[in-house]
Design a protein around this motif. Structure first.
Motif, PDB file in Angstrom:
ATOM      1  N   ASP A 163       0.849  -1.181   0.000  1.00 19.29           N
ATOM      2  CA  ASP A 163       0.000   0.000   0.000  1.00 19.29           C
ATOM      3  C   ASP A 163       0.886   1.234   0.000  1.00 19.29           C
ATOM      4  O   ASP A 163       1.959   1.236   0.615  1.00 19.29           O
ATOM      5  N   PRO A 164       0.450   2.300  -0.667  1.00 20.51           N
ATOM      6  CA  PRO A 164       1.246   3.531  -0.633  1.00 20.51           C
ATOM      7  C   PRO A 164       1.288   4.090   0.782  1.00 20.51           C
ATOM      8  O   PRO A 164       0.377   3.891   1.574  1.00 20.51           O
TER       9      PRO A 164
ATOM     10  N   VAL B   8      12.276  18.003   7.421  1.00 17.36           N
ATOM     11  CA  VAL B   8      10.824  17.896   7.362  1.00 17.36           C
ATOM     12  C   VAL B   8      10.508  16.996   6.170  1.00 17.36           C
ATOM     13  O   VAL B   8      10.881  17.300   5.041  1.00 17.36           O
ATOM     14  N   ARG B   9       9.837  15.906   6.449  1.00 16.30           N
ATOM     15  CA  ARG B   9       9.459  14.939   5.413  1.00 16.30           C
ATOM     16  C   ARG B   9       7.954  15.035   5.214  1.00 16.30           C
ATOM     17  O   ARG B   9       7.184  14.851   6.152  1.00 16.30           O
ATOM     18  N   VAL B  10       7.563  15.357   3.979  1.00 21.52           N
ATOM     19  CA  VAL B  10       6.156  15.505   3.630  1.00 21.52           C
ATOM     20  C   VAL B  10       5.803  14.409   2.630  1.00 21.52           C
ATOM     21  O   VAL B  10       6.467  14.266   1.604  1.00 21.52           O
ATOM     22  N   VAL B  11       4.766  13.634   2.941  1.00 25.51           N
ATOM     23  CA  VAL B  11       4.300  12.574   2.048  1.00 25.51           C
ATOM     24  C   VAL B  11       2.905  12.942   1.562  1.00 25.51           C
ATOM     25  O   VAL B  11       2.005  13.177   2.365  1.00 25.51           O
ATOM     26  N   ILE B  12       2.769  13.010   0.225  1.00 25.88           N
ATOM     27  CA  ILE B  12       1.477  13.291  -0.400  1.00 25.88           C
ATOM     28  C   ILE B  12       1.281  12.286  -1.522  1.00 25.88           C
ATOM     29  O   ILE B  12       2.142  12.155  -2.399  1.00 25.88           O
ATOM     30  N   ASN B  13       0.169  11.571  -1.472  1.00 25.37           N
ATOM     31  CA  ASN B  13      -0.144  10.551  -2.481  1.00 25.37           C
ATOM     32  C   ASN B  13       0.984   9.536  -2.653  1.00 25.37           C
ATOM     33  O   ASN B  13       1.319   9.133  -3.764  1.00 25.37           O
ATOM     34  N   GLY B  14       1.615   9.153  -1.543  1.00 26.37           N
ATOM     35  CA  GLY B  14       2.664   8.141  -1.575  1.00 26.37           C
ATOM     36  C   GLY B  14       4.028   8.641  -2.003  1.00 26.37           C
ATOM     37  O   GLY B  14       4.985   7.876  -2.044  1.00 26.37           O
ATOM     38  N   LYS B  15       4.149   9.923  -2.327  1.00 28.71           N
ATOM     39  CA  LYS B  15       5.441  10.492  -2.743  1.00 28.71           C
ATOM     40  C   LYS B  15       5.986  11.374  -1.635  1.00 28.71           C
ATOM     41  O   LYS B  15       5.305  12.266  -1.131  1.00 28.71           O
ATOM     42  N   ALA B  16       7.244  11.128  -1.267  1.00 23.11           N
ATOM     43  CA  ALA B  16       7.872  11.863  -0.168  1.00 23.11           C
ATOM     44  C   ALA B  16       8.809  12.932  -0.696  1.00 23.11           C
ATOM     45  O   ALA B  16       9.487  12.743  -1.703  1.00 23.11           O
TER      46      ALA B  16
END
Length: 64
Positions: free
Chosen positions: A8-9, A25-33
């Motif tokens: 799963d993403p 700072v790590r930002v994950v949006i729609n499975g992309k970091a």
């Protein structure tokens, strides 16, 4: 042929991590970091709060 294991993403999220005096700072949006680096904690946390609001999260994850 063996079945490929489907993963799963990663869920959307924001995390702040300190390592050797730098703040990440790590930002994950729609499975992309995406990772951004800051010299100061206040700047990193401010950026993380803005990203958290932008993607509609209620909590900030903190890992040390």
């Amino acid at each position: 042929m063996a079945d490929a294991k489907k993963t799963d993403p990663e869920p959307d999220g924001v995390e702040v991590v300190e390592n050797m005096g730098e703040w990440f700072v790590r930002v994950v949006i729609n499975g992309k970091a995406q990772v951004s680096t800051f010299e100061g904690e206040a700047y990193a946390r401010s950026f993380a709060d803005g990203q958290r609001m932008r993607i509609g999260l209620n909590k900030l994850c903190k890992h040390i």
